[in-house]
Design an enzyme around this catalytic site. Structure first.
Site, PDB file in Angstrom:
ATOM      1  CD  GLU A  47      33.146  37.067  42.703  1.00  0.00           C
ATOM      2  OE1 GLU A  47      33.176  37.516  41.550  1.00  0.00           O
ATOM      3  OE2 GLU A  47      33.782  36.048  43.052  1.00  0.00           O
ATOM      4  CG  HIS A  55      29.033  35.668  40.520  1.00  0.00           C
ATOM      5  ND1 HIS A  55      29.824  35.962  41.602  1.00  0.00           N
ATOM      6  CD2 HIS A  55      29.605  34.606  39.897  1.00  0.00           C
ATOM      7  CE1 HIS A  55      30.840  35.103  41.629  1.00  0.00           C
ATOM      8  NE2 HIS A  55      30.727  34.267  40.603  1.00  0.00           N
ATOM      9  N   GLY A  64      35.951  30.150  37.448  1.00  0.00           N
ATOM     10  CA  GLY A  64      36.540  31.482  37.603  1.00  0.00           C
ATOM     11  C   GLY A  64      38.012  31.448  37.244  1.00  0.00           C
ATOM     12  N   GLY A  65      38.868  31.383  38.264  1.00  0.00           N
ATOM     13  CA  GLY A  65      40.316  31.479  38.074  1.00  0.00           C
ATOM     14  C   GLY A  65      40.866  30.587  36.972  1.00  0.00           C
ATOM     15  CD  GLU A  70      29.716  30.377  40.823  1.00  0.00           C
ATOM     16  OE1 GLU A  70      30.668  29.964  40.151  1.00  0.00           O
ATOM     17  OE2 GLU A  70      29.499  31.581  41.009  1.00  0.00           O
ATOM     18  N   GLY A  82      37.115  31.018  44.740  1.00  0.00           N
ATOM     19  CA  GLY A  82      38.438  31.641  44.807  1.00  0.00           C
ATOM     20  C   GLY A  82      39.254  31.242  46.021  1.00  0.00           C
ATOM     21  CG  ASN A  93      32.520  34.971  36.046  1.00  0.00           C
ATOM     22  OD1 ASN A  93      32.807  36.021  35.460  1.00  0.00           O
ATOM     23  ND2 ASN A  93      32.006  34.939  37.272  1.00  0.00           N
ATOM     24  CD1 TRP A  94      37.334  34.527  31.295  1.00  0.00           C
ATOM     25  CD2 TRP A  94      37.996  36.309  30.108  1.00  0.00           C
ATOM     26  NE1 TRP A  94      37.814  34.073  30.092  1.00  0.00           N
ATOM     27  CE2 TRP A  94      38.222  35.150  29.332  1.00  0.00           C
ATOM     28  CE3 TRP A  94      38.329  37.545  29.556  1.00  0.00           C
ATOM     29  CZ2 TRP A  94      38.773  35.188  28.057  1.00  0.00           C
ATOM     30  CZ3 TRP A  94      38.868  37.596  28.279  1.00  0.00           C
ATOM     31  CH2 TRP A  94      39.090  36.428  27.543  1.00  0.00           C
ATOM     32  CE  LYS A  95      34.782  34.752  39.778  1.00  0.00           C
ATOM     33  NZ  LYS A  95      34.866  34.309  41.155  1.00  0.00           N
ATOM     34  CB  SER A 124      37.934  26.078  44.159  1.00  0.00           C
ATOM     35  OG  SER A 124      38.133  27.296  44.851  1.00  0.00           O
TER      36      SER A 124
HETATM   37  P1  13P Z   1      36.742  30.248  41.094  1.00  0.00           P
HETATM   38  O1  13P Z   1      36.702  29.154  40.073  1.00  0.00           O
HETATM   39  O2  13P Z   1      37.886  31.202  40.906  1.00  0.00           O
HETATM   40  O3  13P Z   1      36.618  29.723  42.487  1.00  0.00           O
HETATM   41  O4  13P Z   1      35.420  31.155  40.837  1.00  0.00           O
HETATM   42  C1  13P Z   1      34.195  30.537  40.747  1.00  0.00           C
HETATM   43  C2  13P Z   1      33.203  31.552  40.298  1.00  0.00           C
HETATM   44  O5  13P Z   1      32.812  32.414  41.052  1.00  0.00           O
HETATM   45  C3  13P Z   1      32.735  31.478  38.902  1.00  0.00           C
HETATM   46  O6  13P Z   1      31.645  32.318  38.695  1.00  0.00           O
END
Ligand code: 13P
Length: 256
Positions: A97, A95, A236-237, A171, A177, A9-11, A215
């Site tokens: 977020e 999600h 994510g990251g 999650e 993050g 997920n590139w966000k 993470s």
């Molecule tokens: P991180 O891997 O950056 O913690 O993000 C997880 C995430 O929210 C994937 O959707």
């Protein structure tokens, strides 16, 4: 056998340049994986076309969100049908977020899941507790509530095959993050609990893939993925760093 999925997920990150550099590499490095992992890239919607072209069917593509309506005067929104039409296979729904910054409720999540399934795509529905909820011993109750509410429309659907297009991603909000990952034991315990809730809802729980996110990095993926109820990851990251993402895809035990 459940589908094993590693989704990036590139966000709100990325560019045409990153797409060019990362997707081709991921495609060539994961094309010959022998561990049965389906690799998915979920870029910002503007880059879906580029990612699809570069992925050449070797990597699946998804969007991070869709609107709550089929079509119409909803400026700024994209629909599940559009995601399907563009060539996507997955839609992230709910999600944390989206829940946190856009006030998305469980009811809205359920509406979106329903639209995603109606369009023929698969929904990756995200659930997870906050740090406060974990520390007060509420984690399992909160997550169970999100699973039940978000998937209510699937239970109501006359066609039990709808479950085939459901993936649940656990999650924990405090792990996203932050560099703090749930331990493999804690993540496994929550996944087993989610599977129990799905069973209780009448779903074919043993066939539904459950992903862990929060993470996940190249150095902790192997431990998480060796747990029996963890069928993949939502990254994510680390999905923005080609080598790290590829390493994570490779960490699934082969043939297990
Ligand atoms: P991180 O891997 O950056 O913690 O993000 C997880 C995430 O929210 C994937 O959707």
């Amino acid at each position: 056998m459940r589908r094993r999925i590693v989704a990036g997920n590139w966000k709100m990150n990325g560019s045409k340049d990153l797409s060019e550099k990362l997707v081709g590499y991921v495609r060539s490095e994961t094309g010959s994986l022998d561990n049965g992992v389906e690799v998915v890239i979920i870029p910002p919607a503007l880059y879906v076309g580029d990612v699809l072209r570069l992925a050449q069917d070797a990597v699946s593509v998804g969007v991070q969100n869709v609107g709550r309506w089929q079509s119409g005067a909803y400026t700024g929104e994209i629909s599940a049908e559009m995601a399907k039409d563009a060539g996507c296979r997955y839609v992230l729904v709910g999600h944390s977020e989206r829940r946190q910054f856009f006030g998305e409720t469980d009811e809205q999540v359920a509406e979106k899941v329903s639209l995603v399934l109606a369009s023929g795509l698969a929904a990756i529905m995200c659930v997870g507790e906050s740090l406060e909820e974990r520390e007060s011993g509420q984690a399992e109750t909160v997550v169970a509530g999100q699973v039940r509410a978000g998937l209510a429309s699937v239970v109501r659907a006359a066609d039990g095959r709808a479950w085939q297009n459901i993936v649940v991603a656990y999650e924990p909000v405090w792990a996203i993050g932050t560099g703090k990952t749930a331990t493999a034991d804690d993540a496994q315990a929550m996944h087993a609990s989610i599977r129990g809730v799905l069973e209780d809802m009448g779903a074919p729980a043993e066939k539904i893939s459950l992903l862990y996110g929060g993470s996940v990095k190249a150095d902790n993926a192997a431990a998480l993925f060796s747990e029996p109820d963890i069928d993949g990851g939502l990254i994510g990251g680390a999905s923005l760093v080609a080598e790290d993402f590829v390493s994570i895809c490779r960490y699934f035990p082969a043939g297990a």
